[in-house]
Scaffold this motif. Structure first.
Motif, PDB file in Angstrom:
ATOM      1  N   CYS A 114     -21.890  14.631 -15.715  1.00  0.00           N
ATOM      2  CA  CYS A 114     -23.230  14.717 -16.319  1.00  0.00           C
ATOM      3  C   CYS A 114     -24.036  13.462 -15.989  1.00  0.00           C
ATOM      4  CB  CYS A 114     -23.160  14.961 -17.821  1.00  0.00           C
ATOM      5  SG  CYS A 114     -24.774  14.836 -18.626  1.00  0.00           S
ATOM      6  N   ALA A 115     -23.580  12.297 -16.444  1.00  0.00           N
ATOM      7  CA  ALA A 115     -24.332  11.061 -16.174  1.00  0.00           C
ATOM      8  C   ALA A 115     -24.501  10.853 -14.670  1.00  0.00           C
ATOM      9  CB  ALA A 115     -23.616   9.861 -16.796  1.00  0.00           C
ATOM     10  N   GLY A 116     -23.485  11.193 -13.915  1.00  0.00           N
ATOM     11  CA  GLY A 116     -23.549  11.014 -12.468  1.00  0.00           C
ATOM     12  C   GLY A 116     -24.567  11.935 -11.822  1.00  0.00           C
ATOM     13  N   ILE A 117     -24.417  13.225 -12.032  1.00  0.00           N
ATOM     14  CA  ILE A 117     -25.304  14.170 -11.339  1.00  0.00           C
ATOM     15  C   ILE A 117     -26.740  14.064 -11.843  1.00  0.00           C
ATOM     16  CG2 ILE A 117     -24.703  16.104 -12.864  1.00  0.00           C
ATOM     17  CD1 ILE A 117     -25.599  16.268  -9.094  1.00  0.00           C
ATOM     18  N   THR A 118     -26.923  13.718 -13.115  1.00  0.00           N
ATOM     19  CA  THR A 118     -28.279  13.613 -13.667  1.00  0.00           C
ATOM     20  C   THR A 118     -29.088  12.511 -12.990  1.00  0.00           C
ATOM     21  OG1 THR A 118     -27.557  14.506 -15.782  1.00  0.00           O
ATOM     22  CG2 THR A 118     -29.565  13.190 -15.821  1.00  0.00           C
ATOM     23  N   THR A 119     -28.401  11.500 -12.483  1.00  0.00           N
ATOM     24  CA  THR A 119     -29.110  10.418 -11.799  1.00  0.00           C
ATOM     25  C   THR A 119     -29.071  10.600 -10.276  1.00  0.00           C
ATOM     26  OG1 THR A 119     -27.078   9.104 -12.015  1.00  0.00           O
ATOM     27  CG2 THR A 119     -28.789   8.759 -13.661  1.00  0.00           C
ATOM     28  N   TYR A 120     -27.972  11.130  -9.769  1.00  0.00           N
ATOM     29  CA  TYR A 120     -27.860  11.380  -8.319  1.00  0.00           C
ATOM     30  C   TYR A 120     -28.925  12.377  -7.859  1.00  0.00           C
ATOM     31  CZ  TYR A 120     -25.532  12.844  -3.906  1.00  0.00           C
ATOM     32  OH  TYR A 120     -25.228  13.133  -2.599  1.00  0.00           O
ATOM     33  N   SER A 121     -29.078  13.458  -8.620  1.00  0.00           N
ATOM     34  CA  SER A 121     -29.951  14.542  -8.179  1.00  0.00           C
ATOM     35  C   SER A 121     -31.416  14.111  -7.994  1.00  0.00           C
ATOM     36  CB  SER A 121     -29.846  15.731  -9.147  1.00  0.00           C
ATOM     37  OG  SER A 121     -30.667  16.792  -8.719  1.00  0.00           O
ATOM     38  N   PRO A 122     -32.050  13.444  -8.964  1.00  0.00           N
ATOM     39  CA  PRO A 122     -33.440  13.027  -8.732  1.00  0.00           C
ATOM     40  C   PRO A 122     -33.568  12.002  -7.609  1.00  0.00           C
ATOM     41  CG  PRO A 122     -32.636  12.194 -10.852  1.00  0.00           C
ATOM     42  CD  PRO A 122     -31.626  13.187 -10.353  1.00  0.00           C
ATOM     43  N   LEU A 123     -32.593  11.105  -7.474  1.00  0.00           N
ATOM     44  CA  LEU A 123     -32.688  10.119  -6.388  1.00  0.00           C
ATOM     45  C   LEU A 123     -32.643  10.820  -5.038  1.00  0.00           C
ATOM     46  CD1 LEU A 123     -30.355   7.380  -7.935  1.00  0.00           C
ATOM     47  CD2 LEU A 123     -32.823   7.157  -7.563  1.00  0.00           C
ATOM     48  N   ARG A 124     -31.861  11.892  -4.929  1.00  0.00           N
ATOM     49  CA  ARG A 124     -31.825  12.676  -3.689  1.00  0.00           C
ATOM     50  C   ARG A 124     -33.083  13.534  -3.546  1.00  0.00           C
ATOM     51  NH1 ARG A 124     -28.657  10.183  -0.202  1.00  0.00           N
ATOM     52  NH2 ARG A 124     -26.456  10.713  -0.311  1.00  0.00           N
ATOM     53  N   HIS A 125     -33.491  14.187  -4.633  1.00  0.00           N
ATOM     54  CA  HIS A 125     -34.642  15.098  -4.557  1.00  0.00           C
ATOM     55  C   HIS A 125     -35.900  14.353  -4.116  1.00  0.00           C
ATOM     56  CE1 HIS A 125     -37.040  18.641  -5.417  1.00  0.00           C
ATOM     57  NE2 HIS A 125     -37.849  17.916  -6.156  1.00  0.00           N
TER      58      HIS A 125
END
Lengths: 349, 349
Positions: free
Chosen positions: B158-169
């Motif tokens: 959760c904490a990982g993907i929630t921050t990874y995803s916007p940085l990639r998007h």
């Protein structure tokens, strides 16, 4: 220095009155023009009444200018006396910052010089298009096709580019469903452009009476934004919404009309902020709330050329300068379809 | 049906207590797993206390789950008993809407089924990872490298993907200056990812004491967001800002730190809206305010694989399930570096 006839506000909230003033003699990079027509923008009224708190007086408003070149400086290329030209909201910018380098002078790091209510490079106040003549650096002069009605093309210089630019920036086109909020000077141009770009266009308005007119302008559908049930049916439908309403209003409801990854773009600056949108409306659809300001010079020229190709102009009501105070009152009552334009011949007689 | 040991809230705001419950027998598409570790997310606390108004009880929280496969259904491909796997915030979605089709199940038109506090396809309430076993449709099971510490990799879900995803998007990478607001469970992962993507990373925090730790995690600079002068110096500097703070706060100041065309993305849902940002902060820089929600399954797998390659995990404090109520209190006081993870072995003994 040449003496110019214009109309000016001498103090905040004072009615506009006839006003004589001077402009600089054209320099090597300057284009001098006789102004033919000048559109009346809602921001003229905001500034005349000092509603944004940054007004200086006397103020000659007007930044939707169409005219004819009378003289050009020694270094001017691409313009000659007799040319049909336009000037919009900007008359100068630093020319060296990254935004200027990218042709986005409206975001100049040092602030662009506005066509009126600004300070020119020579330290003098700038005065706008409610006047007979203008002297402008060639970088801020646009070519306007003679095939377009000159009076009806004047508002393209602000209302036109302010709506064209975001529709282009967010790549609105065929296959998209686009919302336009508000049917005024900006909204009616947003409909025309979004329609011309091939999108399905839905007007959101509070006025039932605007439906037929909106469809004539290019809207495919009209939704009464006060009708909660009608609004609910629009949920998650829009790729892009351009909100042209400057008065504070509920933008959260509009956000919820966007599809995933949709953008709601604001172009009006309210006197007080809109009610704060719910963060969930952004998060649960990866939606974006954005704003844009007019457009750069390069894009303004592109817009004018597009309008010439497609025969797009504004719907206007032509007035003599002497009727400007009355026009302001009517504008406040939304009693104009859809832009007043001053016939500058009225200042010459 | 198998009887499971867990920890549950039996009513809103009640402390969590030991709880026995059942899960469905694995179907043809299901993966059954023994849970090894489960992270403690701030949203667990929000829902246990019914602060979002959508809680049902009894509630077994937990959506940052790492475990080992014990059995797979007849149609399961790609997972076998013994595999080291993860489950995040979602356990089902419609699978047919455009968002599901694009691998963005978190935006499923019909709403994804949350790992807990939701209703499963069989009509039963879903229960999360504060428990010994889980049965999940194979589409929502992730592979977790055995090279990563299993406890420290749980919060990636959760904490990982929630921050990874916007940085990639928003395509954060080399040459970008990125702000991270808040140094908690999300913020510390945002720093790690933005740093790993090659950006210059600036942490905004209210706590002077977090500076050294932020730099250890990968921040290049730390700015105390209460210091007005320090904040002014950051104006127009950022390509992207990821705001991980859920409490209502001043987002207008953050918008003004963005360059032209920059985006401020919110990932926390406050109980009451943030103060409304000034429209001018959006307009005078063509800036965007956005929000995102976790990430899709495909991207979550990509993130886990990236973490395995780069050796990225969360900074955690391991606790037995019996300490969960105390951990919630400490979380409220920001007294955790940076994520509590429950050792599920504590439920088996």
């Amino acid at each position: 220095m040449t003496q110019i006839r214009g109309y000016a506000a001498l103090a905040a909230k004072a009615p506009l009155v006839p006003f004589l003033f001077e402009r600089r003699a054209p320099g090597a990079d300057d284009v001098a023009l006789d102004i033919l027509y000048c559109g009346v923008c809602h921001s003229d009224l905001h500034q005349v009444r000092d509603e944004w708190g940054k007004s200086s007086f006397p103020m000659v408003p007007g930044h939707e200018i169409v005219g004819r070149v009378t003289a050009v400086g020694a270094k001017v290329r691409g313009f000659s006396p007799g040319d049909h030209v336009g000037v919009g909201c900007m008359v100068d910018s630093c020319g060296t910052c990254p935004s200027c380098g990218e042709g986005l002078e409206q975001y100049c790091d040092h602030g662009f010089v506005p066509t009126y209510n600004g300070v020119d490079r020579d330290g003098h106040p700038t005065h706008g298009g409610y006047s007979t003549q203008l002297v402008v650096d060639q970088r801020f002069v646009l070519r306007v096709s003679e095939q377009l009605d000159p009076a009806a093309s004047a508002p393209l210089l602000c209302a036109g580019i302010t709506t064209y630019s975001p529709l282009r920036h967010w790549r609105v086109g065929r296959g998209h469903t686009v919302g336009v909020v508000g049917l005024g000077g900006l909204g009616h141009m947003a409909i025309k452009f979004a329609h011309a770009f091939g999108a399905r266009v839905v007007l959101f308005t509070t006025s039932q009476g605007k439906s037929a007119d909106a469809q004539r302008l290019g809207a495919d559908e009209v939704v009464i934004s006060k009708d909660r049930e009608a609004m609910k049916k629009q949920a998650k439908r829009f790729d892009f919404i351009l909100d042209t309403v400057a008065a504070p209003h509920d933008i959260n409801t509009l956000l919820n009309l966007l599809k995933r990854d949709g953008t709601l773009t604001l172009v009006g600056v309210p006197e007080t902020p809109h009610p704060s949108p719910a963060v969930g409306s952004l998060i649960f659809g990866r939606r974006q709330l954005a704003g844009t300001l007019i457009g750069g010079i390069r894009e303004t020229q592109e817009m004018l050329d597009f309008c010439a190709e497609r025969g797009i102009v504004c719907d206007i009501e032509l007035i003599p300068a002497q009727r400007i105070n009355d026009a302001y009152e009517r504008m406040l009552n939304s009693d104009v379809k859809y832009r007043f334009v001053i016939d500058i011949a009225s200042l010459r007689s």
